[in-house]
Design an enzyme around this catalytic site. Structure first.
Site, PDB file in Angstrom:
ATOM      1  N   HIS A   7       0.942  -1.098  -0.143  1.00 17.83           N
ATOM      2  CA  HIS A   7      -0.107   0.159   0.141  1.00 17.83           C
ATOM      3  C   HIS A   7       0.799   1.205   0.005  1.00 17.83           C
ATOM      4  O   HIS A   7       1.029   1.952   0.958  1.00 17.83           O
ATOM      5  CB  HIS A   7      -1.024  -0.005   1.195  1.00 17.83           C
ATOM      6  CG  HIS A   7      -2.084  -1.036   1.166  1.00 17.83           C
ATOM      7  ND1 HIS A   7      -2.755  -1.560   2.113  1.00 17.83           N
ATOM      8  CD2 HIS A   7      -2.556  -1.639  -0.018  1.00 17.83           C
ATOM      9  CE1 HIS A   7      -3.736  -2.512   1.759  1.00 17.83           C
ATOM     10  NE2 HIS A   7      -3.470  -2.281   0.423  1.00 17.83           N
ATOM     11  N   GLU A  29      -5.831  -7.720   4.075  1.00 17.05           N
ATOM     12  CA  GLU A  29      -5.544  -8.688   4.755  1.00 17.05           C
ATOM     13  C   GLU A  29      -6.415  -9.312   5.487  1.00 17.05           C
ATOM     14  O   GLU A  29      -6.338 -10.696   5.507  1.00 17.05           O
ATOM     15  CB  GLU A  29      -4.403  -8.183   5.761  1.00 17.05           C
ATOM     16  CG  GLU A  29      -3.903  -9.388   6.661  1.00 17.05           C
ATOM     17  CD  GLU A  29      -2.863  -8.618   7.826  1.00 17.05           C
ATOM     18  OE1 GLU A  29      -2.745  -9.306   9.003  1.00 17.05           O
ATOM     19  OE2 GLU A  29      -2.287  -7.563   7.651  1.00 17.05           O
TER      20      GLU A  29
END
Length: 333
Positions: free
Chosen positions: A56, A141
């Site tokens: 990210h 996640e």
């Protein structure tokens, strides 16, 4: 080292202090994920498809895209038989099954520490537990971990969520956590779980990763003497956002910036000491550029404050090593 400009903005003369939190920037899982895409481009040739952002960070994603990586949201955007890399955040079994069905050339970039959480989810659910996953809804996640045992896993984000839990059997309940959470806030949620479920089964080791913990401790060590905190990282980086929140909880203004271009002059008014850090997915060079940019607002002195030295390294997956031993995909020091 000291950076000096002719600008006389700093009040009362002298240099504005920049305290560099250490460790900061890339962790072993991020370095491995980026190297996987680079090696795939080298060995397979462009394009190499990547499901979601490999890590990210807009700078990292932009750089890899310029070199031939194609980032997609889902596998239906990947041509049959093409090479696809799974991001560091992991994927659910359903995604793996789709990739197998489409005969995609899969290279798994899942961080080994995230993979360990997935393994625990399967094991806990397999013995009949209700698995409480502490994490943020919608994070990649979390979606991957939930997918390991969707019928047995429930997501909680807050202490209030814990109060509202109604497991089938309070004697068969365990918990896991997202790897990039606030250490302090997670402790509160886990404390609530222990209080409500005295027979709670706990993992043998913490799931919040070493890099997330170290970056929070490093910032915590300098935030008390700082007037402002700057965190280099992208808005979808969970561990970076947690650093901003940590600073603000302690009363120190903090801003999340993707690069030096995001710094606003008004943030620096009256500021004598700046805590500077970077999330685990932010490149080191961006921090250097921020220091240089701060020097354009007046003289600055830079002080490194390292609380520990990280030596963890992760092997590349077997698909890029030319061997078939998956046991070597773990960590080395």
């Amino acid at each position: 080292m000291a950076y000096v400009s002719s600008d006389e903005h700093v009040e009362n003369g002298g240099a504005r202090r920049v305290l560099l939190a250490g460790p900061r920037s890339f962790c072993a899982g991020v370095e491995r994920a980026i190297e996987i895409v680079e090696e795939a481009l080298e060995s397979r040739g462009a394009p190499v498809y990547v499901r979601k952002e490999i890590v990210h960070n807009v700078s990292v994603v932009g750089d890899l895209a310029g070199r031939g990586a194609v980032f997609v949201d889902e596998l239906d955007q990947v041509p049959d038989g093409a090479t696809v890399v799974f991001s560091a955040h992991g994927v659910s079994p359903a995604v793996r099954e789709e990739a197998d069905r489409r005969a995609l050339d899969v290279i798994d970039g899942t961080c080994p520490l995230v993979a360990k959480v997935h393994a625990k989810a399967r094991r806990f659910a397999g013995r009949g537990d209700t698995v409480v996953l502490v994490g943020h809804a919608g994070h990649e996640e979390v979606e991957g971990t939930l997918g390991e045992a969707p019928e047995s896993t429930v997501l909680v984000e807050t202490v209030e969520d814990v109060r509202n839990l109604s497991p089938a059997d309070a004697r068969q309940i365990s918990y896991l956590t997202q790897t990039t959470l606030s250490v302090d806030e997670t402790a509160e949620v886990v404390g609530a779980l222990r209080e409500r479920f005295p027979l709670l089964h706990e993992p043998a080791s913490e799931d919040i990763c070493y890099a997330t913990t170290n970056r929070q401790k490093a910032l915590n060590a300098i935030i008390g003497e700082s007037d402002l905190a700057l965190v280099v990282g992208s808005t979808n980086s969970s561990n970076s956002v947690r650093l901003v929140e940590l600073s603000r909880r302690q009363g120190t203004p903090a801003h999340l910036i993707d690069s030096a271009a995001d710094i606003r002059p008004e943030w620096l008014e009256g500021v004598r000491t700046i805590a500077l850090t970077a999330g685990a997915s932010a490149p080191h060079h961006l921090v250097t550029e921020v220091v240089t940019a701060l020097g354009e607002f007046g003289p600055v002195s830079v002080e490194e404050r390292e609380i520990t030295r990280e030596t963890v390294r992760f092997e590349l997956p077997s698909a890029l090593r030319g061997d078939t031993d998956p046991s070597a995909d773990g960590s080395t020091s």
